[in-house]
Each structure stands twice: as C-alpha cells, then as structure tokens.
Design a protein around this motif. Structure first.
Motif, PDB file in Angstrom:
ATOM      1  N   HIS A 114     -14.846  22.583 -39.679  1.00 49.06           N
ATOM      2  CA  HIS A 114     -13.986  21.603 -39.229  1.00 49.06           C
ATOM      3  C   HIS A 114     -13.911  21.014 -37.650  1.00 49.06           C
ATOM      4  O   HIS A 114     -13.924  20.190 -37.138  1.00 49.06           O
ATOM      5  CB  HIS A 114     -12.451  22.534 -39.231  1.00 49.06           C
ATOM      6  CG  HIS A 114     -11.369  21.791 -38.554  1.00 49.06           C
ATOM      7  ND1 HIS A 114     -10.780  20.634 -38.857  1.00 49.06           N
ATOM      8  CD2 HIS A 114     -10.662  22.077 -37.050  1.00 49.06           C
ATOM      9  CE1 HIS A 114      -9.823  20.440 -37.684  1.00 49.06           C
ATOM     10  NE2 HIS A 114      -9.950  21.415 -36.813  1.00 49.06           N
ATOM     11  N   ASN A 115     -14.231  22.231 -36.953  1.00 51.95           N
ATOM     12  CA  ASN A 115     -14.554  22.177 -35.400  1.00 51.95           C
ATOM     13  C   ASN A 115     -15.865  20.987 -35.323  1.00 51.95           C
ATOM     14  O   ASN A 115     -15.873  20.174 -34.430  1.00 51.95           O
ATOM     15  CB  ASN A 115     -14.738  23.409 -34.711  1.00 51.95           C
ATOM     16  CG  ASN A 115     -13.255  23.959 -34.534  1.00 51.95           C
ATOM     17  OD1 ASN A 115     -12.208  23.407 -33.771  1.00 51.95           O
ATOM     18  ND2 ASN A 115     -12.992  25.014 -35.133  1.00 51.95           N
ATOM     19  N   LEU A 116     -16.737  21.287 -36.011  1.00 49.55           N
ATOM     20  CA  LEU A 116     -18.062  20.308 -36.170  1.00 49.55           C
ATOM     21  C   LEU A 116     -17.630  19.027 -36.276  1.00 49.55           C
ATOM     22  O   LEU A 116     -18.299  17.972 -35.757  1.00 49.55           O
ATOM     23  CB  LEU A 116     -19.227  20.926 -36.914  1.00 49.55           C
ATOM     24  CG  LEU A 116     -19.821  21.821 -36.538  1.00 49.55           C
ATOM     25  CD1 LEU A 116     -20.819  22.521 -37.226  1.00 49.55           C
ATOM     26  CD2 LEU A 116     -20.741  21.557 -35.109  1.00 49.55           C
ATOM     27  N   ALA A 143     -16.064  17.337 -33.611  1.00 48.47           N
ATOM     28  CA  ALA A 143     -16.795  17.073 -32.434  1.00 48.47           C
ATOM     29  C   ALA A 143     -17.654  15.899 -32.877  1.00 48.47           C
ATOM     30  O   ALA A 143     -17.948  14.768 -31.922  1.00 48.47           O
ATOM     31  CB  ALA A 143     -17.799  18.193 -32.405  1.00 48.47           C
ATOM     32  N   ALA A 144     -17.788  15.500 -34.159  1.00 48.91           N
ATOM     33  CA  ALA A 144     -18.464  14.470 -34.701  1.00 48.91           C
ATOM     34  C   ALA A 144     -17.690  13.214 -34.450  1.00 48.91           C
ATOM     35  O   ALA A 144     -18.131  12.081 -34.324  1.00 48.91           O
ATOM     36  CB  ALA A 144     -19.039  14.704 -36.016  1.00 48.91           C
ATOM     37  N   GLY A 145     -16.348  13.385 -34.380  1.00 49.73           N
ATOM     38  CA  GLY A 145     -15.640  12.174 -34.509  1.00 49.73           C
ATOM     39  C   GLY A 145     -15.260  11.861 -33.004  1.00 49.73           C
ATOM     40  O   GLY A 145     -14.567  10.836 -32.570  1.00 49.73           O
ATOM     41  N   ASN A 146     -15.895  12.729 -31.928  1.00 52.33           N
ATOM     42  CA  ASN A 146     -15.178  12.566 -30.653  1.00 52.33           C
ATOM     43  C   ASN A 146     -16.533  11.753 -29.927  1.00 52.33           C
ATOM     44  O   ASN A 146     -17.751  12.128 -29.755  1.00 52.33           O
ATOM     45  CB  ASN A 146     -15.055  13.841 -29.705  1.00 52.33           C
ATOM     46  CG  ASN A 146     -14.806  13.610 -28.474  1.00 52.33           C
ATOM     47  OD1 ASN A 146     -14.703  12.563 -27.750  1.00 52.33           O
ATOM     48  ND2 ASN A 146     -14.379  14.893 -27.720  1.00 52.33           N
ATOM     49  N   PRO A 147     -16.294  10.442 -29.576  1.00 54.76           N
ATOM     50  CA  PRO A 147     -17.465   9.694 -29.089  1.00 54.76           C
ATOM     51  C   PRO A 147     -18.002  10.131 -27.621  1.00 54.76           C
ATOM     52  O   PRO A 147     -19.126   9.796 -27.431  1.00 54.76           O
ATOM     53  CB  PRO A 147     -16.691   8.301 -28.739  1.00 54.76           C
ATOM     54  CG  PRO A 147     -15.384   8.309 -28.706  1.00 54.76           C
ATOM     55  CD  PRO A 147     -14.958   9.827 -29.482  1.00 54.76           C
ATOM     56  N   GLU A 148     -17.306  10.869 -27.113  1.00 56.16           N
ATOM     57  CA  GLU A 148     -17.805  11.599 -25.928  1.00 56.16           C
ATOM     58  C   GLU A 148     -19.153  12.683 -26.066  1.00 56.16           C
ATOM     59  O   GLU A 148     -19.823  12.927 -25.117  1.00 56.16           O
ATOM     60  CB  GLU A 148     -16.588  12.448 -25.119  1.00 56.16           C
ATOM     61  CG  GLU A 148     -15.697  11.486 -24.246  1.00 56.16           C
ATOM     62  CD  GLU A 148     -14.638  12.276 -23.832  1.00 56.16           C
ATOM     63  OE1 GLU A 148     -14.650  13.217 -23.591  1.00 56.16           O
ATOM     64  OE2 GLU A 148     -13.577  11.740 -23.554  1.00 56.16           O
ATOM     65  N   THR A 149     -18.875  13.236 -27.212  1.00 52.96           N
ATOM     66  CA  THR A 149     -19.932  14.268 -27.680  1.00 52.96           C
ATOM     67  C   THR A 149     -21.380  13.449 -27.955  1.00 52.96           C
ATOM     68  O   THR A 149     -22.568  14.142 -27.940  1.00 52.96           O
ATOM     69  CB  THR A 149     -19.926  15.021 -28.913  1.00 52.96           C
ATOM     70  OG1 THR A 149     -19.685  14.260 -30.084  1.00 52.96           O
ATOM     71  CG2 THR A 149     -18.315  15.832 -28.766  1.00 52.96           C
ATOM     72  N   PRO A 180      -5.668  24.067 -35.661  1.00 53.62           N
ATOM     73  CA  PRO A 180      -6.110  22.669 -35.291  1.00 53.62           C
ATOM     74  C   PRO A 180      -4.598  21.986 -35.331  1.00 53.62           C
ATOM     75  O   PRO A 180      -4.848  20.621 -34.938  1.00 53.62           O
ATOM     76  CB  PRO A 180      -6.835  22.154 -36.538  1.00 53.62           C
ATOM     77  CG  PRO A 180      -6.540  23.203 -37.590  1.00 53.62           C
ATOM     78  CD  PRO A 180      -6.081  24.438 -37.020  1.00 53.62           C
ATOM     79  N   VAL A 181      -3.271  22.245 -35.639  1.00 52.49           N
ATOM     80  CA  VAL A 181      -2.180  21.493 -35.363  1.00 52.49           C
ATOM     81  C   VAL A 181      -1.476  22.058 -34.605  1.00 52.49           C
ATOM     82  O   VAL A 181      -0.168  21.796 -34.181  1.00 52.49           O
ATOM     83  CB  VAL A 181      -1.268  21.470 -36.845  1.00 52.49           C
ATOM     84  CG1 VAL A 181      -2.195  20.700 -37.953  1.00 52.49           C
ATOM     85  CG2 VAL A 181      -0.953  22.921 -37.330  1.00 52.49           C
ATOM     86  N   ALA A 239      -6.535  12.562 -36.297  1.00 55.01           N
ATOM     87  CA  ALA A 239      -6.921  11.307 -36.494  1.00 55.01           C
ATOM     88  C   ALA A 239      -8.619  11.185 -36.011  1.00 55.01           C
ATOM     89  O   ALA A 239      -9.310  10.059 -36.501  1.00 55.01           O
ATOM     90  CB  ALA A 239      -6.230  10.284 -36.029  1.00 55.01           C
ATOM     91  N   GLY A 240      -9.023  12.030 -35.190  1.00 51.39           N
ATOM     92  CA  GLY A 240     -10.246  12.033 -34.604  1.00 51.39           C
ATOM     93  C   GLY A 240     -11.271  12.858 -35.269  1.00 51.39           C
ATOM     94  O   GLY A 240     -12.457  12.783 -34.820  1.00 51.39           O
ATOM     95  N   LEU A 241     -11.046  13.086 -36.465  1.00 51.38           N
ATOM     96  CA  LEU A 241     -11.904  14.022 -37.439  1.00 51.38           C
ATOM     97  C   LEU A 241     -13.033  12.891 -37.563  1.00 51.38           C
ATOM     98  O   LEU A 241     -12.890  11.849 -38.026  1.00 51.38           O
ATOM     99  CB  LEU A 241     -11.279  14.066 -38.587  1.00 51.38           C
ATOM    100  CG  LEU A 241     -11.822  15.405 -39.555  1.00 51.38           C
ATOM    101  CD1 LEU A 241     -12.029  16.467 -38.794  1.00 51.38           C
ATOM    102  CD2 LEU A 241     -11.106  15.626 -40.542  1.00 51.38           C
ATOM    103  N   GLY A 242     -14.372  13.348 -37.675  1.00 49.08           N
ATOM    104  CA  GLY A 242     -15.488  12.512 -37.819  1.00 49.08           C
ATOM    105  C   GLY A 242     -15.827  12.217 -39.215  1.00 49.08           C
ATOM    106  O   GLY A 242     -16.894  11.883 -39.491  1.00 49.08           O
TER     107      GLY A 242
END
Length: 129
Positions: free
Chosen positions: A25-27, A30-36, A97-98, A106-109
C-alpha cells in the motif's frame, strides 16, 4: 540507416500479506506521488489481511474478545509503537491510511485494488475501511 526506438513498458502488480500488505500500500502511495519521481506501470495492488490499525476503535474492534490465544486489541496496540518508536502513534498514515492528515487515497498509484480480510480477524473492519 534506419534507427528504431524501442520502448519497454513493464506492468507491475504489488501484493502482500499482513505487514507486507502495508508495504505494498505504501509503495503504491509513493508511486502515485509525482514528487517521488517513480514512473512505473503499476496495474494494481493486492492487500491480503492488511495490518491497518488506529487509535480509535471502529466496527467490531471494540467488541473483539481479548482472548490470550487470539491476536487481540492489546497486542495490536503495542506492535506499531514497537516497530516505529520514533512515531509510536497508531494513527501514523503508514499503519492507518485513513487517519486525519494522511494522504488522500485518490493519490494511489494504481486503479485496481484487491483487499482480502478474514471473518474472525481483529483487523478486518480496518481493512474494509
């Protein structure tokens, strides 16, 4: 001279059981976060009995029996602070996560998520949430 550009796109599905589901879940977050800067073709995640918890009881967590032969609320309450003593709050977004202040799902990759929970697991309602 003819030059061919070949692009390889690899599709990835992450999965895990219990704390491994938290890692998946945490990966995916991170995959959905454009900053990574992660640019992977993440198709989905499979979370099998995810180890999600929180400081406020939801659903059947409040009435779950504190049987010494079962994984009980007291045990679950002590695990995260043991794993992460620098941030021992059970509302850390990595384990809840909530939680308030957690990044939006919504930012899930990925677009596909499979969550499996067991009927008699103390963590089941948190996994459903």
């Amino acid at each position: 001279m003819l030059i061919f550009n070949v692009f390889f796109w690899v599709a990835v599905v992450l999965g895990g059981d219990s704390s491994g589901a938290n890692i998946a879940h945490n990966l995916a977050m991170a995959a959905g976060n454009p900053e990574t800067g992660l640019d992977i073709g993440l198709l989905g995640i499979a979370l099998v009995h995810p180890y999600f918890w929180g400081s406020v009881r939801i659903g059947s967590e409040a009435g779950y029996p504190d049987d010494k032969f079962l994984v009980n609320r007291g045990y679950v309450d002590r695990v995260w602070p043991f794993i992460c003593p620098s941030n021992p709050d059970n509302d850390d977004p990595r384990v809840n996560p909530v939680a308030g202040g957690a990044p939006s799902l919504a930012g899930l990759g990925c677009k596909r998520v499979l969550v499996c929970v067991a009927e008699h697991d103390v963590l089941k309602d948190r996994g459903r949430l």
